[in-house]
Design a protein around this motif. Structure first.
Motif, mmCIF file in Angstrom:
data_model
loop_
_atom_site.group_PDB
_atom_site.id
_atom_site.type_symbol
_atom_site.label_atom_id
_atom_site.label_comp_id
_atom_site.label_asym_id
_atom_site.label_seq_id
_atom_site.Cartn_x
_atom_site.Cartn_y
_atom_site.Cartn_z
ATOM 1 N N TYR A 15 34.999 32.515 52.649
ATOM 2 C CA TYR A 15 34.170 31.319 52.578
ATOM 3 C C TYR A 15 32.956 31.412 53.496
ATOM 4 O O TYR A 15 31.932 30.779 53.234
ATOM 5 C CB TYR A 15 34.982 30.074 52.968
ATOM 6 N N LEU A 16 33.088 32.163 54.585
ATOM 7 C CA LEU A 16 32.029 32.241 55.594
ATOM 8 C C LEU A 16 31.493 33.658 55.719
ATOM 9 O O LEU A 16 32.174 34.624 55.386
ATOM 10 C CB LEU A 16 32.560 31.786 56.958
ATOM 11 N N ASP A 17 30.282 33.771 56.252
ATOM 12 C CA ASP A 17 29.752 35.093 56.565
ATOM 13 C C ASP A 17 30.135 35.480 57.989
ATOM 14 O O ASP A 17 30.921 34.779 58.645
ATOM 15 C CB ASP A 17 28.229 35.142 56.365
ATOM 16 N N ASP A 18 29.608 36.565 58.474
ATOM 17 C CA ASP A 18 30.012 37.082 59.786
ATOM 18 C C ASP A 18 29.598 36.190 60.951
ATOM 19 O O ASP A 18 30.127 36.335 62.058
ATOM 20 C CB ASP A 18 29.441 38.488 59.991
ATOM 21 N N VAL A 19 28.657 35.287 60.745
ATOM 22 C CA VAL A 19 28.220 34.414 61.837
ATOM 23 C C VAL A 19 28.753 32.988 61.672
ATOM 24 O O VAL A 19 28.355 32.084 62.396
ATOM 25 C CB VAL A 19 26.680 34.396 61.960
ATOM 26 N N GLY A 20 29.669 32.801 60.688
ATOM 27 C CA GLY A 20 30.318 31.515 60.550
ATOM 28 C C GLY A 20 29.614 30.505 59.671
ATOM 29 O O GLY A 20 29.937 29.312 59.716
ATOM 30 N N SER A 21 28.663 30.959 58.863
ATOM 31 C CA SER A 21 27.982 30.062 57.928
ATOM 32 C C SER A 21 28.606 30.190 56.540
ATOM 33 O O SER A 21 29.089 31.262 56.168
ATOM 34 C CB SER A 21 26.487 30.402 57.845
ATOM 35 N N TYR A 22 28.576 29.124 55.774
ATOM 36 C CA TYR A 22 29.118 29.186 54.417
ATOM 37 C C TYR A 22 28.392 30.252 53.604
ATOM 38 O O TYR A 22 27.170 30.380 53.663
ATOM 39 C CB TYR A 22 28.994 27.832 53.718
ATOM 40 N N ASP A 23 29.183 31.004 52.835
ATOM 41 C CA ASP A 23 28.621 32.101 52.044
ATOM 42 C C ASP A 23 29.409 32.251 50.744
ATOM 43 O O ASP A 23 29.759 33.349 50.338
ATOM 44 C CB ASP A 23 28.671 33.398 52.867
ATOM 45 N N LEU A 24 29.671 31.128 50.087
ATOM 46 C CA LEU A 24 30.503 31.158 48.886
ATOM 47 C C LEU A 24 29.885 31.971 47.763
ATOM 48 O O LEU A 24 30.598 32.553 46.951
ATOM 49 C CB LEU A 24 30.777 29.734 48.382
ATOM 50 N N ASP A 25 28.546 32.016 47.705
ATOM 51 C CA ASP A 25 27.879 32.696 46.599
ATOM 52 C C ASP A 25 27.456 34.122 46.961
ATOM 53 O O ASP A 25 26.530 34.669 46.353
ATOM 54 C CB ASP A 25 26.666 31.899 46.136
ATOM 55 N N SER A 26 28.146 34.742 47.929
ATOM 56 C CA SER A 26 27.826 36.133 48.276
ATOM 57 C C SER A 26 28.056 37.035 47.072
ATOM 58 O O SER A 26 28.824 36.708 46.160
ATOM 59 C CB SER A 26 28.699 36.605 49.434
ATOM 60 N N LEU A 45 26.406 23.591 51.841
ATOM 61 C CA LEU A 45 25.242 23.468 52.725
ATOM 62 C C LEU A 45 24.896 21.998 52.974
ATOM 63 O O LEU A 45 24.569 21.613 54.102
ATOM 64 C CB LEU A 45 24.034 24.200 52.112
ATOM 65 N N LYS A 46 24.985 21.192 51.925
ATOM 66 C CA LYS A 46 24.688 19.760 52.096
ATOM 67 C C LYS A 46 25.734 19.099 53.004
ATOM 68 O O LYS A 46 25.394 18.278 53.851
ATOM 69 C CB LYS A 46 24.653 19.070 50.742
ATOM 70 N N ALA A 47 26.989 19.479 52.804
ATOM 71 C CA ALA A 47 28.045 18.909 53.647
ATOM 72 C C ALA A 47 27.872 19.341 55.099
ATOM 73 O O ALA A 47 28.078 18.547 56.033
ATOM 74 C CB ALA A 47 29.418 19.367 53.129
ATOM 75 N N GLU A 48 27.496 20.587 55.299
ATOM 76 C CA GLU A 48 27.296 21.110 56.650
ATOM 77 C C GLU A 48 26.144 20.417 57.361
ATOM 78 O O GLU A 48 26.185 20.179 58.575
ATOM 79 C CB GLU A 48 27.042 22.621 56.570
ATOM 80 N N ASN A 49 25.124 20.074 56.603
ATOM 81 C CA ASN A 49 23.924 19.464 57.189
ATOM 82 C C ASN A 49 23.978 17.939 57.175
ATOM 83 O O ASN A 49 23.019 17.282 57.578
ATOM 84 C CB ASN A 49 22.667 19.935 56.444
#
Length: 411
Positions: free
Chosen positions: A203-214, A405-409
Protein backbone atom coordinates in the motif's frame (compact mmCIF):
# COMPACT_ATOMS: atom_id res chain seq x y z
CA UNK A 1 -18.78 -13.62 14.23
CA UNK A 2 -21.68 -13.85 16.64
CA UNK A 3 -24.17 -11.02 17.02
CA UNK A 4 -23.35 -8.14 19.31
CA UNK A 5 -24.02 -8.59 22.99
CA UNK A 6 -26.14 -6.04 24.78
CA UNK A 7 -24.55 -2.97 26.31
CA UNK A 8 -26.35 -2.76 29.61
CA UNK A 9 -23.96 -1.39 32.21
CA UNK A 10 -23.19 2.17 33.19
CA UNK A 11 -20.52 4.02 31.33
CA UNK A 12 -16.93 4.06 32.49
CA UNK A 13 -16.11 6.72 35.00
CA UNK A 14 -19.17 6.06 37.15
CA UNK A 15 -18.33 4.76 40.58
CA UNK A 16 -20.52 2.53 42.67
CA UNK A 17 -23.14 4.53 44.66
CA UNK A 18 -20.91 6.47 46.98
CA UNK A 19 -18.75 3.47 47.65
CA UNK A 20 -15.59 4.96 46.20
CA UNK A 21 -15.41 2.08 43.78
CA UNK A 22 -14.05 2.83 40.32
CA UNK A 23 -15.81 1.24 37.36
CA UNK A 24 -13.72 0.88 34.21
CA UNK A 25 -15.73 0.46 31.03
CA UNK A 26 -14.15 -1.70 28.31
CA UNK A 27 -15.65 -2.22 24.85
CA UNK A 28 -14.15 -5.25 23.11
CA UNK A 29 -14.43 -7.09 19.80
CA UNK A 30 -15.92 -10.55 19.38
CA UNK A 31 -13.46 -13.25 18.31
CA UNK A 32 -15.71 -16.25 18.85
CA UNK A 33 -17.99 -17.81 16.26
CA UNK A 34 -20.66 -19.13 18.61
CA UNK A 35 -22.17 -18.44 22.02
CA UNK A 36 -20.05 -21.23 23.44
CA UNK A 37 -16.74 -19.51 22.69
CA UNK A 38 -17.79 -15.87 22.84
CA UNK A 39 -15.15 -13.37 23.92
CA UNK A 40 -17.55 -12.22 26.64
CA UNK A 41 -16.74 -15.34 28.66
CA UNK A 42 -13.00 -14.69 28.35
CA UNK A 43 -13.34 -11.10 29.53
CA UNK A 44 -15.77 -11.95 32.32
CA UNK A 45 -13.34 -14.52 33.72
CA UNK A 46 -10.37 -12.18 33.40
CA UNK A 47 -12.28 -9.31 35.02
CA UNK A 48 -13.39 -11.52 37.92
CA UNK A 49 -9.83 -12.63 38.58
CA UNK A 50 -8.60 -9.03 38.52
CA UNK A 51 -11.36 -7.74 40.77
CA UNK A 52 -10.60 -10.45 43.32
CA UNK A 53 -7.23 -8.85 44.08
CA UNK A 54 -8.33 -5.26 43.36
CA UNK A 55 -11.53 -4.81 45.42
CA UNK A 56 -11.79 -1.08 44.68
CA UNK A 57 -12.07 -1.55 40.92
CA UNK A 58 -14.89 -3.02 38.84
CA UNK A 59 -14.33 -4.00 35.19
CA UNK A 60 -17.45 -3.67 33.02
CA UNK A 61 -17.00 -5.30 29.59
CA UNK A 62 -19.31 -5.10 26.59
CA UNK A 63 -18.49 -7.25 23.56
CA UNK A 64 -19.66 -6.48 20.02
CA UNK A 65 -19.20 -8.19 16.68
CA UNK A 66 -16.49 -6.95 14.35
CA UNK A 67 -19.26 -5.65 12.09
CA UNK A 68 -20.36 -3.25 14.83
CA UNK A 69 -17.64 -2.62 17.39
CA UNK A 70 -15.71 0.19 15.68
CA UNK A 71 -18.91 2.11 14.95
CA UNK A 72 -20.14 1.55 18.54
CA UNK A 73 -16.99 3.09 19.97
CA UNK A 74 -17.12 6.02 17.56
CA UNK A 75 -20.74 6.69 18.51
CA UNK A 76 -19.87 6.66 22.21
CA UNK A 77 -16.93 9.01 21.69
CA UNK A 78 -18.96 11.42 19.56
CA UNK A 79 -21.66 11.47 22.26
CA UNK A 80 -19.08 12.46 24.88
CA UNK A 81 -19.38 9.05 26.56
CA UNK A 82 -16.08 7.42 25.66
CA UNK A 83 -15.30 4.09 27.32
CA UNK A 84 -12.19 3.91 29.47
CA UNK A 85 -10.72 1.30 27.10
CA UNK A 86 -11.53 -0.05 23.66
CA UNK A 87 -10.17 -3.18 22.01
CA UNK A 88 -10.93 -2.65 18.33
CA UNK A 89 -9.33 -2.50 14.87
CA UNK A 90 -7.84 1.02 14.67
CA UNK A 91 -6.65 3.69 17.06
CA UNK A 92 -4.91 6.41 15.03
CA UNK A 93 -7.90 8.71 14.50
CA UNK A 94 -8.53 8.89 18.25
CA UNK A 95 -4.84 9.49 18.93
CA UNK A 96 -4.77 12.28 16.35
CA UNK A 97 -7.77 13.89 18.08
CA UNK A 98 -5.82 13.92 21.38
CA UNK A 99 -8.28 11.58 23.10
CA UNK A 100 -5.96 8.73 24.13
CA UNK A 101 -3.44 8.10 26.86
CA UNK A 102 0.05 7.28 25.66
CA UNK A 103 1.03 3.68 26.34
CA UNK A 104 3.91 4.94 28.47
CA UNK A 105 1.46 6.82 30.71
CA UNK A 106 -0.33 3.58 31.57
CA UNK A 107 1.85 0.49 31.42
CA UNK A 108 4.71 -0.51 33.66
CA UNK A 109 8.10 -0.46 31.93
CA UNK A 110 8.46 -4.28 31.74
CA UNK A 111 5.01 -4.67 30.17
CA UNK A 112 5.49 -1.95 27.58
CA UNK A 113 8.95 -3.27 26.71
CA UNK A 114 7.54 -6.76 26.16
CA UNK A 115 5.54 -5.88 23.03
CA UNK A 116 7.01 -7.22 19.79
CA UNK A 117 9.00 -4.38 18.20
CA UNK A 118 7.28 -4.36 14.80
CA UNK A 119 3.90 -4.12 16.53
CA UNK A 120 5.11 -1.22 18.67
CA UNK A 121 6.10 0.61 15.50
CA UNK A 122 2.65 0.04 14.03
CA UNK A 123 1.10 1.40 17.23
CA UNK A 124 2.70 4.82 17.04
CA UNK A 125 1.45 8.20 15.85
CA UNK A 126 3.97 11.02 15.58
CA UNK A 127 6.54 8.65 17.11
CA UNK A 128 4.49 8.12 20.28
CA UNK A 129 2.83 4.79 21.07
CA UNK A 130 -0.90 5.01 21.64
CA UNK A 131 -2.03 1.69 20.22
CA UNK A 132 -1.25 -1.36 22.34
CA UNK A 133 -1.26 -4.51 20.17
CA UNK A 134 -3.76 -6.99 21.53
CA UNK A 135 -3.84 -9.84 19.03
CA UNK A 136 -1.93 -10.65 15.86
CA UNK A 137 -1.96 -13.04 12.94
CA UNK A 138 -0.05 -13.64 9.75
CA UNK A 139 -1.15 -15.15 6.45
CA UNK A 140 0.12 -18.22 4.66
CA UNK A 141 -1.08 -20.26 1.70
CA UNK A 142 -3.30 -23.19 2.66
CA UNK A 143 -3.66 -26.06 0.21
CA UNK A 144 -5.81 -29.19 0.23
CA UNK A 145 -3.46 -32.19 0.14
CA UNK A 146 -6.11 -34.64 -1.05
CA UNK A 147 -7.13 -32.41 -3.96
CA UNK A 148 -3.49 -31.85 -4.87
CA UNK A 149 -2.90 -35.59 -4.95
CA UNK A 150 -5.97 -36.18 -7.12
CA UNK A 151 -4.71 -33.50 -9.52
CA UNK A 152 -1.25 -35.07 -9.67
CA UNK A 153 0.44 -32.12 -7.91
CA UNK A 154 3.41 -33.33 -5.85
CA UNK A 155 4.45 -30.12 -4.05
CA UNK A 156 2.92 -26.74 -3.18
CA UNK A 157 3.67 -23.72 -5.40
CA UNK A 158 6.61 -21.41 -4.77
CA UNK A 159 6.00 -18.92 -7.61
CA UNK A 160 3.02 -17.35 -9.33
CA UNK A 161 3.68 -19.44 -12.41
CA UNK A 162 3.54 -22.62 -10.35
CA UNK A 163 0.39 -21.42 -8.55
CA UNK A 164 -1.36 -20.81 -11.89
CA UNK A 165 -0.26 -24.21 -13.21
CA UNK A 166 -1.49 -25.93 -10.05
CA UNK A 167 -4.81 -24.09 -10.26
CA UNK A 168 -5.23 -25.26 -13.86
CA UNK A 169 -4.45 -28.86 -12.85
CA UNK A 170 -6.98 -28.63 -10.03
CA UNK A 171 -9.64 -27.36 -12.43
CA UNK A 172 -8.90 -30.23 -14.83
CA UNK A 173 -9.40 -32.60 -11.89
CA UNK A 174 -12.86 -31.15 -11.27
CA UNK A 175 -12.10 -28.97 -8.23
CA UNK A 176 -14.86 -26.40 -7.78
CA UNK A 177 -12.59 -23.54 -6.65
CA UNK A 178 -8.94 -24.08 -7.64
CA UNK A 179 -7.84 -20.81 -6.00
CA UNK A 180 -10.22 -18.81 -3.79
CA UNK A 181 -9.76 -15.06 -4.32
CA UNK A 182 -11.95 -13.24 -1.77
CA UNK A 183 -12.10 -9.62 -2.88
CA UNK A 184 -15.58 -9.06 -1.48
CA UNK A 185 -16.30 -6.25 1.01
CA UNK A 186 -15.71 -8.30 4.17
CA UNK A 187 -11.90 -8.30 4.11
CA UNK A 188 -10.71 -7.48 0.60
CA UNK A 189 -8.03 -5.20 2.00
CA UNK A 190 -6.24 -8.28 3.37
CA UNK A 191 -6.19 -10.35 0.17
CA UNK A 192 -5.20 -7.20 -1.71
CA UNK A 193 -2.26 -6.50 0.56
CA UNK A 194 -1.03 -10.11 0.49
CA UNK A 195 -0.94 -10.11 -3.30
CA UNK A 196 0.67 -6.66 -3.44
CA UNK A 197 3.41 -7.84 -1.08
CA UNK A 198 4.00 -11.03 -3.04
CA UNK A 199 4.42 -8.82 -6.11
CA UNK A 200 7.12 -6.79 -4.39
CA UNK A 201 5.12 -3.70 -3.41
CA UNK A 202 2.32 -2.82 -1.00
CA UNK A 203 0.00 0.00 0.00
CA UNK A 204 2.91 2.35 0.73
CA UNK A 205 6.19 3.24 -0.93
CA UNK A 206 9.57 3.19 0.78
CA UNK A 207 9.03 6.58 2.45
CA UNK A 208 5.57 5.75 3.79
CA UNK A 209 3.37 7.46 1.21
CA UNK A 210 0.41 5.75 -0.43
CA UNK A 211 1.43 4.03 -3.66
CA UNK A 212 -1.53 1.86 -4.62
CA UNK A 213 -1.11 2.55 -8.33
CA UNK A 214 2.58 1.58 -8.53
CA UNK A 215 3.64 -0.34 -11.63
CA UNK A 216 4.25 -3.41 -9.48
CA UNK A 217 0.71 -3.32 -8.10
CA UNK A 218 -0.76 -2.79 -11.57
CA UNK A 219 1.24 -5.78 -12.84
CA UNK A 220 0.07 -7.88 -9.88
CA UNK A 221 -3.62 -7.30 -10.48
CA UNK A 222 -3.23 -7.60 -14.22
CA UNK A 223 -1.66 -11.03 -13.65
CA UNK A 224 -4.46 -12.04 -11.28
CA UNK A 225 -7.10 -11.02 -13.79
CA UNK A 226 -5.46 -12.58 -16.85
CA UNK A 227 -3.91 -15.73 -15.37
CA UNK A 228 -6.46 -16.74 -12.73
CA UNK A 229 -9.81 -14.97 -12.98
CA UNK A 230 -10.20 -14.78 -16.77
CA UNK A 231 -9.22 -18.44 -17.05
CA UNK A 232 -11.95 -19.49 -14.64
CA UNK A 233 -9.52 -20.67 -11.94
CA UNK A 234 -11.13 -18.75 -9.05
CA UNK A 235 -14.44 -20.58 -8.96
CA UNK A 236 -18.03 -19.73 -9.87
CA UNK A 237 -18.38 -16.70 -7.57
CA UNK A 238 -16.88 -13.45 -8.85
CA UNK A 239 -14.01 -12.33 -6.57
CA UNK A 240 -15.84 -9.04 -5.92
CA UNK A 241 -18.71 -11.05 -4.36
CA UNK A 242 -16.60 -13.61 -2.49
CA UNK A 243 -16.03 -12.85 1.19
CA UNK A 244 -13.29 -14.33 3.35
CA UNK A 245 -15.68 -16.23 5.62
CA UNK A 246 -17.35 -17.89 2.63
CA UNK A 247 -13.97 -18.84 1.14
CA UNK A 248 -12.88 -20.37 4.45
CA UNK A 249 -16.15 -22.29 4.75
CA UNK A 250 -15.69 -23.67 1.22
CA UNK A 251 -12.16 -24.77 2.12
CA UNK A 252 -13.45 -26.68 5.15
CA UNK A 253 -15.97 -28.41 2.84
CA UNK A 254 -13.15 -29.60 0.60
CA UNK A 255 -14.17 -27.40 -2.33
CA UNK A 256 -11.07 -25.18 -2.49
CA UNK A 257 -7.62 -26.17 -3.70
CA UNK A 258 -5.70 -23.13 -2.40
CA UNK A 259 -6.31 -19.87 -0.55
CA UNK A 260 -4.59 -17.40 1.73
CA UNK A 261 -5.52 -18.04 5.36
CA UNK A 262 -4.80 -17.04 8.94
CA UNK A 263 -4.42 -19.27 12.02
CA UNK A 264 -8.14 -19.60 12.78
CA UNK A 265 -8.52 -21.73 9.65
CA UNK A 266 -6.28 -24.40 11.18
CA UNK A 267 -8.85 -25.56 13.70
CA UNK A 268 -11.95 -25.27 11.53
CA UNK A 269 -10.33 -27.20 8.66
CA UNK A 270 -9.02 -29.89 11.00
CA UNK A 271 -12.43 -30.25 12.68
CA UNK A 272 -13.96 -30.93 9.26
CA UNK A 273 -11.33 -33.58 8.49
CA UNK A 274 -9.58 -31.64 5.72
CA UNK A 275 -6.00 -32.75 5.11
CA UNK A 276 -4.14 -29.54 4.41
CA UNK A 277 -0.69 -28.05 4.28
CA UNK A 278 0.61 -24.50 4.63
CA UNK A 279 3.45 -22.68 2.90
CA UNK A 280 4.67 -19.15 2.50
CA UNK A 281 2.66 -17.19 -0.05
CA UNK A 282 4.27 -17.68 -3.49
CA UNK A 283 6.10 -14.70 -4.96
CA UNK A 284 6.26 -13.35 -8.47
CA UNK A 285 9.46 -15.30 -9.12
CA UNK A 286 9.96 -17.02 -5.77
CA UNK A 287 12.55 -15.73 -3.36
CA UNK A 288 11.89 -13.56 -0.33
CA UNK A 289 9.09 -11.06 0.00
CA UNK A 290 7.30 -9.56 2.96
CA UNK A 291 4.40 -11.49 4.46
CA UNK A 292 1.28 -9.76 5.67
CA UNK A 293 0.56 -9.36 9.35
CA UNK A 294 -2.58 -8.10 11.07
CA UNK A 295 -2.89 -6.67 14.56
CA UNK A 296 -5.87 -5.54 16.61
CA UNK A 297 -5.48 -2.80 19.16
CA UNK A 298 -6.18 -1.82 22.74
CA UNK A 299 -6.45 1.88 23.53
CA UNK A 300 -7.39 3.94 26.58
CA UNK A 301 -9.39 7.16 26.53
CA UNK A 302 -8.54 10.10 28.77
CA UNK A 303 -12.09 11.43 29.16
CA UNK A 304 -12.93 9.71 32.45
CA UNK A 305 -9.49 9.85 34.04
CA UNK A 306 -8.63 6.70 36.01
CA UNK A 307 -5.15 6.59 34.56
CA UNK A 308 -3.72 4.58 37.46
CA UNK A 309 -6.53 2.03 37.50
CA UNK A 310 -6.46 1.57 33.72
CA UNK A 311 -2.70 1.03 33.80
CA UNK A 312 -2.97 -1.55 36.55
CA UNK A 313 -5.67 -3.48 34.72
CA UNK A 314 -3.77 -3.42 31.41
CA UNK A 315 -0.64 -4.72 33.11
CA UNK A 316 -2.79 -7.67 34.16
CA UNK A 317 -4.30 -8.07 30.68
CA UNK A 318 -0.83 -8.27 29.15
CA UNK A 319 0.64 -10.79 31.58
CA UNK A 320 2.16 -13.81 29.83
CA UNK A 321 -0.54 -16.10 31.24
CA UNK A 322 -3.42 -14.00 29.94
CA UNK A 323 -1.89 -13.24 26.55
CA UNK A 324 -1.26 -16.95 25.97
CA UNK A 325 -4.75 -17.91 27.11
CA UNK A 326 -6.44 -15.53 24.69
CA UNK A 327 -4.14 -16.42 21.80
CA UNK A 328 -4.72 -20.15 22.26
CA UNK A 329 -8.46 -19.80 22.70
CA UNK A 330 -8.85 -18.03 19.36
CA UNK A 331 -5.89 -19.41 17.37
CA UNK A 332 -4.14 -16.06 17.27
CA UNK A 333 -0.53 -15.03 17.76
CA UNK A 334 0.73 -13.36 20.95
CA UNK A 335 1.74 -9.71 20.75
CA UNK A 336 4.40 -9.95 23.46
CA UNK A 337 7.89 -11.42 23.34
CA UNK A 338 7.51 -13.58 26.45
CA UNK A 339 4.24 -15.14 25.30
CA UNK A 340 5.59 -15.65 21.76
CA UNK A 341 8.65 -17.45 23.09
CA UNK A 342 6.47 -19.64 25.32
CA UNK A 343 4.21 -20.54 22.40
CA UNK A 344 7.20 -21.31 20.14
CA UNK A 345 8.61 -23.67 22.79
CA UNK A 346 5.31 -25.48 23.36
CA UNK A 347 4.69 -28.73 21.48
CA UNK A 348 0.95 -28.18 21.82
CA UNK A 349 1.27 -25.02 19.71
CA UNK A 350 3.39 -26.63 16.98
CA UNK A 351 0.72 -26.08 14.32
CA UNK A 352 1.18 -22.32 14.70
CA UNK A 353 4.92 -22.49 13.99
CA UNK A 354 4.58 -21.35 10.37
CA UNK A 355 2.66 -18.25 11.46
CA UNK A 356 5.00 -17.48 14.37
CA UNK A 357 8.03 -17.75 12.09
CA UNK A 358 6.62 -15.11 9.78
CA UNK A 359 5.51 -12.62 12.43
CA UNK A 360 8.87 -10.84 13.03
CA UNK A 361 9.19 -10.00 9.32
CA UNK A 362 5.59 -9.14 8.52
CA UNK A 363 4.30 -5.90 7.12
CA UNK A 364 1.11 -4.59 8.72
CA UNK A 365 -1.64 -2.35 7.46
CA UNK A 366 -0.69 1.34 7.73
CA UNK A 367 -2.84 1.69 10.85
CA UNK A 368 -0.75 4.59 12.12
CA UNK A 369 -2.26 6.74 9.36
CA UNK A 370 -5.50 8.45 10.32
CA UNK A 371 -6.54 8.07 6.67
CA UNK A 372 -6.29 4.27 6.71
CA UNK A 373 -9.89 3.60 7.73
CA UNK A 374 -11.17 5.53 4.69
CA UNK A 375 -8.65 3.94 2.34
CA UNK A 376 -9.41 0.45 3.63
CA UNK A 377 -13.14 0.99 3.12
CA UNK A 378 -12.55 2.14 -0.45
CA UNK A 379 -10.39 -0.91 -1.21
CA UNK A 380 -13.10 -3.21 0.16
CA UNK A 381 -15.68 -1.66 -2.12
CA UNK A 382 -13.65 -1.22 -5.31
CA UNK A 383 -10.74 -3.63 -5.69
CA UNK A 384 -12.91 -6.49 -6.97
CA UNK A 385 -13.67 -4.37 -10.04
CA UNK A 386 -10.02 -4.61 -11.07
CA UNK A 387 -10.36 -8.30 -11.93
CA UNK A 388 -13.92 -8.25 -13.28
CA UNK A 389 -14.44 -9.39 -16.91
CA UNK A 390 -14.47 -5.79 -18.14
CA UNK A 391 -12.19 -4.56 -15.37
CA UNK A 392 -9.15 -2.33 -15.83
CA UNK A 393 -6.62 -2.90 -13.02
CA UNK A 394 -4.69 0.29 -13.77
CA UNK A 395 -7.81 2.47 -13.77
CA UNK A 396 -9.16 0.99 -10.52
CA UNK A 397 -5.80 1.34 -8.74
CA UNK A 398 -5.44 4.91 -10.04
CA UNK A 399 -8.85 5.78 -8.61
CA UNK A 400 -8.02 4.18 -5.26
CA UNK A 401 -4.76 6.11 -5.16
CA UNK A 402 -6.70 9.35 -5.58
CA UNK A 403 -9.00 8.35 -2.72
CA UNK A 404 -5.93 7.67 -0.57
CA UNK A 405 -4.29 11.00 -1.39
CA UNK A 406 -7.47 12.95 -0.63
CA UNK A 407 -7.92 11.09 2.65
CA UNK A 408 -4.28 11.70 3.58
CA UNK A 409 -4.58 15.41 2.87
CA UNK A 410 -7.92 15.75 4.63
CA UNK A 411 -9.69 16.83 1.46
Amino acid sequence: MVSALGMTATLGGCGGSGSGEVTLKLVAAEYGDSKANSSQAYWDDLAARYEKTHPGVRIDVSVYSWNDVDAKVRKMVDAGEAPDMAQIGAYADYADEGLLYQAGELLSIPVQADFLPQLVNAGTVHRIQYGMPFAASTRVLFYNKELFEEAGITSPPRTWKELAADAAALEDAGVKIPYALPLGPEEAQAETMQWMLSGGAGYLDDVGSYDLDSEQNVETFTWLKEELVDKGLTGPTAPAQLNRADAFAAFTRGEVGMLNGHPSLLRSAAEKGVEFGTVTMPGRTGGTHAAMGVADWMMAFKQNGHQREIGSFLDFVYSEENVLAFSRKYDLLPTTTTASEAMAASKSDAELAAFLDELPETELYPVGKTSWAEVSAAVKQRIGEAVAPDGDPRAVLDELQQVALKAENGA
